[in-house]
Write a protein that holds these residues in place. Structure first.
Motif, short mmCIF file in Angstrom:
data_model
loop_
_atom_site.label_atom_id
_atom_site.label_comp_id
_atom_site.label_asym_id
_atom_site.label_seq_id
_atom_site.Cartn_x
_atom_site.Cartn_y
_atom_site.Cartn_z
N ALA A 80 4.30 1.78 2.13
CA ALA A 80 5.41 2.57 1.84
C ALA A 80 5.03 3.95 1.68
CB ALA A 80 5.91 1.84 0.36
N LYS A 81 5.83 4.61 2.02
CA LYS A 81 5.54 6.15 1.80
C LYS A 81 5.96 6.76 0.30
CE LYS A 81 8.11 9.07 1.73
NZ LYS A 81 8.70 10.14 0.92
N VAL B 213 0.91 -1.11 -0.02
CA VAL B 213 0.25 -0.14 0.03
C VAL B 213 0.98 1.22 -0.06
CG1 VAL B 213 -1.60 1.35 1.53
CG2 VAL B 213 -1.91 -1.12 1.24
N LEU B 214 0.71 2.09 -1.17
CA LEU B 214 1.54 3.41 -1.04
C LEU B 214 0.84 4.45 -0.48
CD1 LEU B 214 2.87 1.26 -3.18
CD2 LEU B 214 3.10 3.31 -4.81
N THR C 135 5.77 8.35 13.12
CA THR C 135 5.49 9.26 11.74
C THR C 135 3.86 9.03 11.41
OG1 THR C 135 6.18 7.60 10.33
CG2 THR C 135 7.86 9.19 11.36
N VAL C 136 3.46 9.88 10.55
CA VAL C 136 1.82 9.41 9.99
C VAL C 136 2.01 8.21 9.03
CG1 VAL C 136 2.54 10.98 7.95
CG2 VAL C 136 0.15 10.66 8.70
N HIS C 137 3.31 7.91 8.41
CA HIS C 137 2.96 6.60 7.85
C HIS C 137 3.35 5.47 8.77
CE1 HIS C 137 3.24 9.31 4.49
NE2 HIS C 137 4.37 9.79 5.16
N ALA D 178 8.39 -3.49 -0.70
CA ALA D 178 7.52 -2.55 -1.27
C ALA D 178 8.46 -1.37 -1.74
CB ALA D 178 6.84 -1.92 0.21
N VAL D 179 9.62 -1.29 -1.14
CA VAL D 179 10.54 -0.49 -1.50
C VAL D 179 10.96 -0.68 -3.10
CG1 VAL D 179 13.12 0.65 -1.41
CG2 VAL D 179 11.52 0.24 0.59
#
Length: 217
Positions: free
Chosen positions: A124-125, A86-87, A109-111, A159-160
């Protein structure tokens, strides 16, 4: 054809949809009001796009993009996103989101909070420090001297890797800024945020190192 489920059909979600379709993906896009309200957008996007409810978009995607602000009360379709990358394109904006103490303190962090809301997904941000229209206007082929770089943060190497591939297909280089606990380095007001329209891979890496924690109002 790989399908991307996009939750959020504002400027960010719709521009990611355009870039994805140009790169050969199909998209299923949702907003908070219902698919019938997206008829105009879907017509503009063409036959590789369709509208759906958020749960349907999450279920249809081979991976997903969340282009809506984080809410303290989880409103994500966690079951449909389970097992998927999920991005998360969100930035924490106090003027919009209100103060969230765990973010204000720097404890998380928000992520990281998004990852907690989607415990069975691989968050993933991505796409957080570029103006959405630039996804189309600033894209450049690999090796171009003026190719911009974007960062990615995740706790999951796969994810990266997906985001790195997607950035390249969209016309951008990548700097890995993992894990999610480091994702604050591209937040609003940070050097990477301020210089978003002018930084290549080396400059972005330098701006990430220059980041400093900012006090929230």
């Amino acid at each position: 054809m790989t399908t991307i489920g996009i939750i959020g059909a504002g400027e960010v979600g719709s521009q990611i949809a355009r870039a994805a379709i140009a790169a050969g993906y199909s998209v299923v896009i949702a907003n908070s009001r219902g698919p019938e309200t997206l008829a105009g957008l879907v017509t503009a996007l063409g036959p590789s796009a369709r509208a759906a409810y958020a749960r349907e978009a999450a279920a249809a995607g081979d991976f997903a993009v969340v282009a809506v602000p984080l809410k303290v009360l989880n409103d994500m379709p966690a079951e449909e996103l389970a097992g998927k990358i999920v991005l998360d394109t969100n930035n924490y904006m106090v003027w919009r989101d209100g103060n969230i103490p765990v973010l204000d303190s720097g404890e998380k962090t928000v992520h990281e909070l998004r990852q907690e809301q989607l415990p069975a997904s691989k968050v993933a941000k991505a796409f957080t420090h570029i103006q959405a229209p630039r996804l189309l206007t600033s894209a450049r082929p690999a090796g171009a001297p003026d190719r911009l770089a974007l960062s990615v943060s995740s706790n999951f190497p796969e994810a990266v890797a997906l985001v790195t591939r997607l950035y390249d297909q969209f016309g951008f280089d990548t700097v890995d800024n993992s894990p999610l606990s480091e994702s604050w380095r591209t937040g609003p007001g940070q050097p990477a945020w301020i210089r978003h329209a002018h930084q290549n891979r080396e400059e972005l890496a330098l701006n990430l190192r220059r980041a400093r924690r900012l006090a929230q109002p």
